[in-house]
Write an enzyme that holds these catalytic residues in place. Structure first.
Site, PDB file in Angstrom:
ATOM      1  N   CYS A 114       0.809  -1.229   0.000  1.00  0.00           N
ATOM      2  CA  CYS A 114       0.000   0.000   0.000  1.00  0.00           C
ATOM      3  C   CYS A 114       0.837   1.272   0.000  1.00  0.00           C
ATOM      4  O   CYS A 114       0.313   2.349  -0.252  1.00  0.00           O
ATOM      5  CB  CYS A 114      -0.953  -0.012   1.189  1.00  0.00           C
ATOM      6  SG  CYS A 114      -2.152  -1.346   1.034  1.00  0.00           S
ATOM      7  N   HIS A 254      -3.424   7.161   1.928  1.00  0.00           N
ATOM      8  CA  HIS A 254      -3.773   5.827   1.436  1.00  0.00           C
ATOM      9  C   HIS A 254      -5.129   5.454   2.038  1.00  0.00           C
ATOM     10  O   HIS A 254      -5.394   5.724   3.208  1.00  0.00           O
ATOM     11  CB  HIS A 254      -2.706   4.818   1.852  1.00  0.00           C
ATOM     12  CG  HIS A 254      -3.130   3.408   1.594  1.00  0.00           C
ATOM     13  ND1 HIS A 254      -3.521   2.975   0.351  1.00  0.00           N
ATOM     14  CD2 HIS A 254      -3.260   2.337   2.426  1.00  0.00           C
ATOM     15  CE1 HIS A 254      -3.862   1.706   0.430  1.00  0.00           C
ATOM     16  NE2 HIS A 254      -3.720   1.286   1.671  1.00  0.00           N
ATOM     17  N   ASN A 284     -10.108  -0.231  -0.914  1.00  0.00           N
ATOM     18  CA  ASN A 284      -8.648  -0.146  -0.883  1.00  0.00           C
ATOM     19  C   ASN A 284      -8.102  -0.701  -2.199  1.00  0.00           C
ATOM     20  O   ASN A 284      -8.152  -1.901  -2.436  1.00  0.00           O
ATOM     21  CB  ASN A 284      -8.127  -0.958   0.315  1.00  0.00           C
ATOM     22  CG  ASN A 284      -6.616  -0.895   0.466  1.00  0.00           C
ATOM     23  OD1 ASN A 284      -5.920  -0.395  -0.413  1.00  0.00           O
ATOM     24  ND2 ASN A 284      -6.120  -1.412   1.573  1.00  0.00           N
TER      25      ASN A 284
HETATM   26  O1  UT7 Z   1      -3.889  -1.270   3.398  1.00  0.00           O
HETATM   27  C1  UT7 Z   1      -2.775  -1.759   4.016  1.00  0.00           C
HETATM   28  C2  UT7 Z   1      -2.848  -1.919   5.474  1.00  0.00           C
HETATM   29  N1  UT7 Z   1      -4.081  -2.492   5.917  1.00  0.00           N
HETATM   30  C3  UT7 Z   1      -4.810  -1.846   6.778  1.00  0.00           C
HETATM   31  O2  UT7 Z   1      -4.497  -0.740   7.143  1.00  0.00           O
HETATM   32  C4  UT7 Z   1      -6.027  -2.541   7.353  1.00  0.00           C
HETATM   33  C5  UT7 Z   1      -6.022  -2.423   8.843  1.00  0.00           C
HETATM   34  N2  UT7 Z   1      -7.107  -3.106   9.491  1.00  0.00           N
HETATM   35  C6  UT7 Z   1      -8.403  -2.725   9.379  1.00  0.00           C
HETATM   36  O3  UT7 Z   1      -8.713  -1.825   8.628  1.00  0.00           O
HETATM   37  C7  UT7 Z   1      -9.406  -3.377  10.272  1.00  0.00           C
HETATM   38  O4  UT7 Z   1      -8.751  -4.159  11.219  1.00  0.00           O
HETATM   39  C8  UT7 Z   1     -10.462  -4.247   9.522  1.00  0.00           C
HETATM   40  C9  UT7 Z   1     -11.383  -3.364   8.757  1.00  0.00           C
HETATM   41  C10 UT7 Z   1      -9.741  -5.227   8.598  1.00  0.00           C
HETATM   42  C11 UT7 Z   1     -11.287  -5.018  10.546  1.00  0.00           C
HETATM   43  O5  UT7 Z   1     -11.905  -4.113  11.462  1.00  0.00           O
HETATM   44  P1  UT7 Z   1     -11.759  -4.361  13.048  1.00  0.00           P
HETATM   45  O6  UT7 Z   1     -12.555  -3.329  13.692  1.00  0.00           O
HETATM   46  O7  UT7 Z   1     -10.293  -4.393  13.350  1.00  0.00           O
HETATM   47  O8  UT7 Z   1     -12.437  -5.744  13.226  1.00  0.00           O
HETATM   48  P2  UT7 Z   1     -11.832  -7.085  13.859  1.00  0.00           P
HETATM   49  O9  UT7 Z   1     -10.900  -7.724  12.902  1.00  0.00           O
HETATM   50  O10 UT7 Z   1     -11.334  -6.768  15.233  1.00  0.00           O
HETATM   51  O11 UT7 Z   1     -13.142  -7.942  13.956  1.00  0.00           O
HETATM   52  C12 UT7 Z   1     -14.237  -7.580  14.827  1.00  0.00           C
HETATM   53  C13 UT7 Z   1     -15.355  -8.579  14.636  1.00  0.00           C
HETATM   54  C14 UT7 Z   1     -14.880 -10.029  14.686  1.00  0.00           C
HETATM   55  O12 UT7 Z   1     -15.866 -10.805  15.340  1.00  0.00           O
HETATM   56  P3  UT7 Z   1     -15.657 -11.236  16.866  1.00  0.00           P
HETATM   57  O13 UT7 Z   1     -14.401 -12.019  16.909  1.00  0.00           O
HETATM   58  O14 UT7 Z   1     -15.584  -9.954  17.635  1.00  0.00           O
HETATM   59  O15 UT7 Z   1     -16.910 -12.024  17.115  1.00  0.00           O
HETATM   60  C15 UT7 Z   1     -14.812 -10.419  13.237  1.00  0.00           C
HETATM   61  O16 UT7 Z   1     -14.983 -11.799  13.043  1.00  0.00           O
HETATM   62  O17 UT7 Z   1     -15.948  -8.411  13.349  1.00  0.00           O
HETATM   63  C16 UT7 Z   1     -15.971  -9.652  12.661  1.00  0.00           C
HETATM   64  N3  UT7 Z   1     -15.846  -9.418  11.240  1.00  0.00           N
HETATM   65  C17 UT7 Z   1     -16.898  -9.145  10.444  1.00  0.00           C
HETATM   66  N4  UT7 Z   1     -18.213  -9.025  10.671  1.00  0.00           N
HETATM   67  C18 UT7 Z   1     -19.022  -8.731   9.638  1.00  0.00           C
HETATM   68  C19 UT7 Z   1     -14.732  -9.396  10.492  1.00  0.00           C
HETATM   69  N5  UT7 Z   1     -15.020  -9.118   9.219  1.00  0.00           N
HETATM   70  C20 UT7 Z   1     -16.364  -8.950   9.152  1.00  0.00           C
HETATM   71  C21 UT7 Z   1     -17.250  -8.658   8.120  1.00  0.00           C
HETATM   72  N6  UT7 Z   1     -18.558  -8.551   8.392  1.00  0.00           N
HETATM   73  N7  UT7 Z   1     -16.830  -8.448   6.837  1.00  0.00           N
END
Ligand code: UT7
Length: 344
Positions: A114, A254, A284
């Site tokens: 990225c 980004h 993204n």
């Molecule tokens: O571009 C290069 C670098 N990359 C980034 O900068 C990305 C950085 N990370 C992020 O943007 C975020 O971490 C994400 C958008 C990928 C995820 O958001 P989050 O708030 O960090 O969510 P999480 O991974 O902590 O997941 C929270 C909950 C989980 O459920 P439990 O374990 O709390 O029951 C996930 O399983 O949300 C669940 N979850 C979803 N629910 C509905 C994960 N993906 C989804 C989804 N729909 N698509």
């Protein structure tokens, strides 16, 4: 030392949209989760199996050349930032060079996930600064759909396909790319990677069965590093150039996650109207996000505007750049429009 300035921009977006409603039918997710956690509503996808990153980069380059009224034979170097090259080799730059007819150019691909566009831009700028070249084409292009697992809800909602290009030329005194900070740190390389397909894990039935040719991300952990890393370098580049929030016309971030961008803007002391945002429409697009923003905001940019470009990505890779914009974007946009009308 001569400086390098961005003197033209162009873009390519696939026509097909993948909306949050579409994704609700593919994986266990919902519009409200995607919008509130990421800021994304839809992305563009190049479903055509015969077209890939080189095609999109070529179209973006053609758009730029048309708007700038430049012949491709004047381009001296083509640098393509991508993690989804058409093939490992030849470089995507070779395919694009041939497709646009940049008969006098050399070039190469640059892999920095990225942060790829930012690193490619600073690399291209150094060719101008050294006096070696006067016209360098820098393109950020990624067909993320080619490495996205559309059964994995944690990643498939995030990414889209696109390409965008900028032209670098020698700048007038005081304009152009004035400062850059770049960093890499491989200590957390496994948090965001594509495990197979390279020399460590060449393709086998096993690597395919284990889905190792898709992008893998530990989202929550990457988020923690990204939110800090992107803000740190953005604030640092402002501080060492004596800029306050009032001096900055736009943050060009980004587009990985709206919450990371908001946190960066807050740390920089910027109000929301000073942040270029298109994550809602495109998701993204990895190396394409920053030049896509520059293209889409071109008509609002004026000579002398202070921009801070900033990125964080897999590797980890991250960085920020201070740019004093070199031309009035409204004039280019107006003349390109008039030209299109004239061409019918
Ligand atoms: O571009 C290069 C670098 N990359 C980034 O900068 C990305 C950085 N990370 C992020 O943007 C975020 O971490 C994400 C958008 C990928 C995820 O958001 P989050 O708030 O960090 O969510 P999480 O991974 O902590 O997941 C929270 C909950 C989980 O459920 P439990 O374990 O709390 O029951 C996930 O399983 O949300 C669940 N979850 C979803 N629910 C509905 C994960 N993906 C989804 C989804 N729909 N698509």
């Amino acid at each position: 030392m001569a400086r390098a300035a961005i003197t033209a921009v162009g873009r390519f977006l696939p026509e097909d949209r993948l909306t949050n409603a579409d994704l609700e039918k593919m994986v266990d997710t919902n519009d409200e989760w995607i919008r509130s956690r990421t800021g994304i509503r839809e992305r563009r996808i190049l479903w055509d199996k015969d077209k890939a990153t080189a095609y999109m980069a070529t179209e973006a380059a053609k758009d730029l050349l048309r708007k700038r009224g430049l012949d491709a034979s004047e381009i001296e170097a083509v640098i393509i930032a991508t993690v989804t090259p058409d093939m490992f080799f030849p470089a995507t730059a070779c395919l694009v060079q041939h497709a646009i007819g940049a008969t006098k150019a050399w070039g190469f691909d640059l892999s920095a996930a990225c942060s790829g566009f930012l690193f490619a831009l600073s690399t291209g700028a150094s060719f101008i600064e050294s006096g070696r070249h006067e016209k360098v084409l820098v393109i950020g292009a990624d067909k993320m759909s080619s490495i996205t697992d559309y059964t994995d809800r944690t990643t498939c909602v995030l990414f889209g396909d696109a390409a965008a290009a900028v032209l670098l030329e020698p700048a007038d005194e005081g304009y152009g790319i004035l400062d850059t900070i770049e960093q890499i740190d491989g200590a957390q390389a496994d948090l965001l990677c594509m495990p197979a397909g390279g020399s460590l894990n060449p393709p086998t039935h096993e690597t395919i069965d284990k889905k190792m040719h898709f992008l893998h991300q530990q989202g929550r952990q990457v988020f923690r590093y990204a939110v800090e890393g992107m803000a740190d370098v953005s604030v640092e580049v402002m501080a060492r150039n004596g800029l306050t929030g009032d001096d900055v016309r736009y943050l060009v971030p980004h587009q990985a996650n709206l919450r990371i961008i908001d946190a960066t803007a807050r740390r920089m002391g910027l109000t929301k109207d000073k942040v270029m945002l298109n994550i809602e429409r495109y998701g993204n697009t990895t190396a394409a996000t920053i030049p896509l923003c520059l293209n889409d905001w071109e008509h609002e940019l004026r000579r002398g505007d202070n921009l801070v470009l900033s990125a964080f990505g897999g590797g980890f890779t991250w960085g920020a750049m201070y740019v004093k914009w070199a031309y009035d974007g409204d004039k280019v946009a107006a003349s390109a429009e008039a030209e299109m009308v004239a061409e019918g």
